[in-house]
Design a protein around this motif. Structure first.
Motif, PDB file in Angstrom:
ATOM      1  N   GLU A  23      34.418  89.115  52.012  1.00 30.95           N
ATOM      2  CA  GLU A  23      34.549  88.297  53.226  1.00 30.95           C
ATOM      3  C   GLU A  23      34.718  86.825  52.886  1.00 30.95           C
ATOM      4  N   LEU A  24      34.008  86.368  51.868  1.00 34.69           N
ATOM      5  CA  LEU A  24      34.126  84.970  51.453  1.00 34.69           C
ATOM      6  C   LEU A  24      35.560  84.650  51.048  1.00 34.69           C
ATOM      7  N   PHE A  29      33.317  83.696  55.095  1.00 37.19           N
ATOM      8  CA  PHE A  29      32.000  84.296  55.259  1.00 37.19           C
ATOM      9  C   PHE A  29      30.999  83.351  55.918  1.00 37.19           C
ATOM     10  N   PHE A  30      31.041  82.067  55.586  1.00 40.09           N
ATOM     11  CA  PHE A  30      30.059  81.103  56.097  1.00 40.09           C
ATOM     12  C   PHE A  30      30.497  80.401  57.376  1.00 40.09           C
ATOM     13  N   ALA A  31      31.705  80.658  57.853  1.00 42.33           N
ATOM     14  CA  ALA A  31      32.207  79.946  59.033  1.00 42.33           C
ATOM     15  C   ALA A  31      33.023  80.892  59.898  1.00 42.33           C
ATOM     16  N   ALA A 171      30.920  99.336  57.803  1.00 41.90           N
ATOM     17  CA  ALA A 171      31.278  99.434  59.215  1.00 41.90           C
ATOM     18  C   ALA A 171      31.150  98.096  59.929  1.00 41.90           C
ATOM     19  N   HIS A 172      30.267  97.207  59.460  1.00 40.24           N
ATOM     20  CA  HIS A 172      30.083  95.899  60.100  1.00 40.24           C
ATOM     21  C   HIS A 172      31.038  94.832  59.561  1.00 40.24           C
ATOM     22  N   SER A 173      31.578  95.035  58.394  1.00 35.88           N
ATOM     23  CA  SER A 173      32.411  93.996  57.784  1.00 35.88           C
ATOM     24  C   SER A 173      33.657  93.711  58.618  1.00 35.88           C
ATOM     25  N   ASP A 174      34.061  92.439  58.666  1.00 41.70           N
ATOM     26  CA  ASP A 174      35.305  92.116  59.359  1.00 41.70           C
ATOM     27  C   ASP A 174      36.523  92.285  58.457  1.00 41.70           C
TER      28      ASP A 174
END
Length: 293
Positions: A23-24, A29-31, A171-174
């Protein structure tokens, strides 16, 4: 091969970190989009409270109660075959969590405990452990898992937890791992089975969708955690292979930081009300919905 609880927890942490890094690299990931200034606080506090305090405390408490009142049953199931252990965990841990989750969307009091999980207006592995601090402490499936461990199935729980958390984190990851697989025609029969068996980003994102009129949203269903099969079996499944246009809670006033973490101990905390830059305030959405009739 036997895994210790510490080894199992380390593997889960590495899986979580792996998704964080993806995600980063790909989705900030942080925004996250529409992130509020309180989202990070809720996620950090609830994640560390569950993993470091709540879950270990429940396992220790169940063990202590077992030693005090049922010492003759300690390790009684230790020599059970793996398939029997799997069946016990799927029914008493995963299916029980399905019903707890489902109840949390049909009972106002429980939804106030679960609201923090849906308050974020984005999807991310950051949401995996995001909940009111009392939500997990009261979750029957964690207590039942502790009972199964006391009965001697700790050796299986170490493996089971790795598989379950891999599914839930994914399942939660974008960064939706299932999206490219749907486009491969040869995998169509496989994906038909997969999406009816375990939670996928498409089915779980639907549960987090913001607007009921979005065809990809189904926040009154798709409650499964490891197994999506429970939704199929109990009639709460919706499979679209699409993803909601937006995420969050529709037609409710914003939950404060105190409410998200410690309702009903902190039912009001107006000074800490979250403000989401660029987003339509939830109260305005609610008023517009009422006006529209």
């Amino acid at each position: 091969m036997h895994l210790t609880n510490a080894q199992s927890s380390m593997i889960v942490a590495l899986i979580y970190l792996g998704f964080c890094l993806v995600e980063l690299a790909r989705t900030r990931f942080f925004a996250k989009t529409e992130q509020s200034r309180h989202d990070g606080i809720v996620e950090i506090v609830s994640t560390f409270t569950l993993t470091i305090l709540t879950q270990p405390a429940i396992l220790l408490t169940v063990g202590a109660l077992g030693h005090r009142f049922f010492p003759q049953y300690e390790g009684a199931l230790a020599h059970s075959p793996w398939y029997a252990a799997l069946a016990l965990f799927l029914v008493f841990e995963d299916m029980m969590q399905y019903w707890w989750h489902r109840a949390s969307h049909s009972t106002a009091w429980l939804y106030n405990l679960h609201r923090a999980h849906h308050n974020a207006r984005y999807m991310s592995v950051r949401l995996v452990y995001r909940n009111n601090l009392l939500y997990y402490a009261m979750m029957p499936s964690i207590w039942l898992a502790g009972a199964l461990v006391y009965l001697g199935l700790g050796w299986f729980y170490a493996f089971y937890l790795i598989v379950k958390m891999l599914v839930i984190i994914g399942a939660h990851s974008d960064v939706a791992w299932d999206a490219p697989l749907y486009r491969i025609r040869a995998l169509a029969p496989v994906m038909w089975v997969v999406e009816r068996t375990i939670s996928t980003p498409a089915t779980h994102h639907a549960h987090h969708g913001r607007h009921a009129d979005d065809p990809a949203v189904h926040y009154k269903g798709n409650f499964g955690n490891l197994l999506f099969f429970w939704d199929v079996l109990f009639g709460t499944a919706k499979i679209t292979r699409h993803y909601p246009a937006s995420y969050g809670v529709e037609n409710l006033p914003p939950a404060t930081l105190g409410q998200q973490l410690l309702w009903p101990i902190l039912p009001e905390n107006k000074d800490m009300e979250a403000v989401i830059p660029g987003a339509t305030p939830a109260r305005a959405e609610a008023q517009a919905a009422v006006a529209a009739g």
